[in-house]
Design a protein around this motif. Structure first.
Motif, mmCIF file in Angstrom:
data_model
loop_
_atom_site.group_PDB
_atom_site.id
_atom_site.type_symbol
_atom_site.label_atom_id
_atom_site.label_comp_id
_atom_site.label_asym_id
_atom_site.label_seq_id
_atom_site.Cartn_x
_atom_site.Cartn_y
_atom_site.Cartn_z
ATOM 1 N N GLY A 133 0.821 -1.311 0.112
ATOM 2 C CA GLY A 133 -0.111 0.166 -0.015
ATOM 3 C C GLY A 133 0.797 1.448 0.007
ATOM 4 O O GLY A 133 0.125 2.316 -0.199
ATOM 5 N N ARG A 134 2.129 1.225 0.064
ATOM 6 C CA ARG A 134 2.806 2.395 0.329
ATOM 7 C C ARG A 134 2.761 3.400 -0.946
ATOM 8 O O ARG A 134 2.900 4.608 -0.638
ATOM 9 N N ALA A 135 2.546 2.901 -2.164
ATOM 10 C CA ALA A 135 2.169 3.970 -3.250
ATOM 11 C C ALA A 135 1.133 4.695 -3.007
ATOM 12 O O ALA A 135 1.111 5.659 -3.768
ATOM 13 N N MET A 136 0.186 4.456 -2.286
ATOM 14 C CA MET A 136 -1.173 5.150 -1.949
ATOM 15 C C MET A 136 -1.024 6.185 -1.003
ATOM 16 O O MET A 136 -2.083 6.979 -0.695
ATOM 17 N N VAL A 137 0.038 6.118 -0.089
ATOM 18 C CA VAL A 137 0.242 7.388 0.852
ATOM 19 C C VAL A 137 1.354 8.180 0.540
ATOM 20 O O VAL A 137 2.293 7.765 0.126
ATOM 21 N N ASP A 138 1.185 9.583 0.992
ATOM 22 C CA ASP A 138 1.921 10.479 0.698
ATOM 23 C C ASP A 138 3.246 10.582 1.816
ATOM 24 O O ASP A 138 4.259 10.713 1.643
ATOM 25 N N THR A 139 2.730 10.346 3.055
ATOM 26 C CA THR A 139 3.569 10.401 4.241
ATOM 27 C C THR A 139 3.183 9.392 5.175
ATOM 28 O O THR A 139 2.064 9.144 5.541
ATOM 29 N N PHE A 140 4.350 8.576 5.830
ATOM 30 C CA PHE A 140 4.036 7.622 6.600
ATOM 31 C C PHE A 140 5.154 7.658 7.879
ATOM 32 O O PHE A 140 6.391 8.384 7.394
ATOM 33 N N ILE A 141 5.079 7.121 8.924
ATOM 34 C CA ILE A 141 6.201 7.173 9.830
ATOM 35 C C ILE A 141 7.094 5.850 9.892
ATOM 36 O O ILE A 141 8.246 5.643 9.624
ATOM 37 N N THR A 142 6.430 4.409 9.891
ATOM 38 C CA THR A 142 6.965 3.258 9.989
ATOM 39 C C THR A 142 6.605 2.386 9.142
ATOM 40 O O THR A 142 5.345 2.199 8.974
ATOM 41 N N GLU A 143 7.310 1.576 8.476
ATOM 42 C CA GLU A 143 6.991 0.444 7.530
ATOM 43 C C GLU A 143 7.018 -0.806 8.142
ATOM 44 O O GLU A 143 8.249 -1.076 8.911
ATOM 45 N N VAL A 144 6.216 -1.925 7.958
ATOM 46 C CA VAL A 144 6.498 -3.247 8.446
ATOM 47 C C VAL A 144 6.175 -3.932 7.407
ATOM 48 O O VAL A 144 5.640 -3.520 6.095
ATOM 49 N N SER A 145 6.647 -5.204 7.517
ATOM 50 C CA SER A 145 6.380 -6.076 6.339
ATOM 51 C C SER A 145 4.915 -6.369 6.048
ATOM 52 O O SER A 145 4.092 -6.236 6.884
ATOM 53 N N GLN A 146 4.583 -7.076 4.931
ATOM 54 C CA GLN A 146 3.391 -7.215 4.563
ATOM 55 C C GLN A 146 2.704 -8.398 5.293
ATOM 56 O O GLN A 146 1.400 -8.145 5.500
ATOM 57 N N ASP A 147 3.212 -9.162 5.839
ATOM 58 C CA ASP A 147 2.776 -10.397 6.553
ATOM 59 C C ASP A 147 2.623 -10.147 7.863
ATOM 60 O O ASP A 147 2.454 -10.892 8.734
ATOM 61 N N THR A 148 2.984 -8.834 8.497
ATOM 62 C CA THR A 148 2.837 -8.561 9.859
ATOM 63 C C THR A 148 1.521 -7.955 10.199
ATOM 64 O O THR A 148 0.824 -7.190 9.415
ATOM 65 N N TRP A 149 0.951 -8.655 11.428
ATOM 66 C CA TRP A 149 -0.395 -8.140 11.832
ATOM 67 C C TRP A 149 -0.079 -6.976 12.806
ATOM 68 O O TRP A 149 0.579 -7.501 14.056
ATOM 69 N N ILE A 150 -0.676 -5.738 12.745
ATOM 70 C CA ILE A 150 -0.573 -4.666 13.781
ATOM 71 C C ILE A 150 -1.604 -4.677 14.779
ATOM 72 O O ILE A 150 -2.709 -4.792 14.227
ATOM 73 N N PHE A 151 -1.171 -4.696 15.951
ATOM 74 C CA PHE A 151 -2.276 -5.085 17.019
ATOM 75 C C PHE A 151 -2.356 -3.567 17.751
ATOM 76 O O PHE A 151 -1.377 -3.235 18.365
#
Length: 167
Positions: A133-151
Motif C-alpha cells: 500500500g505504500r504507493a497510495m500514501v504520501d507520508t508515513f512513519i514506520t514500514e512493517v512487512s506485508q505479513d505482519t499483523w499490527i495489534f
C-alpha cells in the motif's frame, strides 16, 4: 508446517507508542500544506485513523476535523472497500486540496485507493505502512512487512499469558 496465525507475526502497539508515532507524523507534516505550509482540515478514516488524526490535528493546531467511514475489513479479513459516511463537501472542496486524510495503517492500499479516487488532491498520511500500500500514501512513519499483523491498543485487552516454557 502449519499456516501462521496473524498474532504469530504481530507488531503490538501501545497507547504510548501510537501517541509518539502520531506526533512524529504531525512533525513530518508541519508546514507542508499548500496554503503557505498550512492545512485546511484533517479527515480521519474511521475507525483506526481517529486517534492518530486527533493527535495530528492537536499538534498542528487544525480545528476543522471530519471523518470518512470506510469498511474494508470484516473482523481480520479484508473485504471490498465501501464508503459508509463521507466527510462534509464544504470541508473537502472539489478535490480535497489542503486536506490531510489520516489513517492508522495502509495495508494493501484498497481503502486509500477508494478515498484518493474521491479526493485526488488531498494529502494521505498514515502512521504505519505495508509495502503493497505504500504507493497510495504520501507520508508515513514506520514500514512493517506485508505479513505482519499490527495489534492496535484499541483492539486489545490485558490478560494473563502463560509462560513460554511449560505449565
Amino acid at each position: 508446517m502449519s499456516e501462521q496465525l496473524p498474532h504469530e507475526k504481530g507488531f503490538h502497539v501501545s497507547w504510548d507508542q501510537i501517541h509518539r508515532d502520531a506526533r512524529a507524523l504531525a512533525w513530518r507534516l508541519d508546514k507542508q500544506g499548500p496554503d503557505d505550509g498550512a492545512w485546511r482540515a484533517v479527515v480521519a478514516i474511521t475507525r483506526g485513523g481517529m486517534a492518530p488524526a486527533m493527535i495530528v490535528a492537536r499538534e498542528l493546531d487544525i480545528r476543522t476535523v471530519d471523518t470518512i467511514s470506510i469498511k474494508s475489513y470484516d473482523w481480520q479479513e479484508q473485504v471490498d472497500a465501501e464508503v459508509l459516511k463521507a466527510p462534509s463537501a464544504e470541508v473537502m472542496g472539489a478535490d480535497g486540496t489542503g486536506v490531510l486524510i489520516v489513517d492508522d495503517l495502509v495495508d494493501t492500499g484498497k481503502t486509500l485507493e477508494l478515498v484518493r479516487g474521491l479526493y485526488p488532491k488531498a494529502h494521505f498520511a498514515t502512521v504505519y505502512a505495508k509495502p503493497q500500500g505504500r504507493a497510495m500514501v504520501d507520508t508515513f512513519i514506520t514500514e512493517v512487512s506485508q505479513d505482519t499483523w499490527i495489534f492496535f491498543p484499541w483492539d486489545m485487552a490485558l490478560q494473563y499469558v502463560r509462560p513460554y516454557r511449560g505449565e
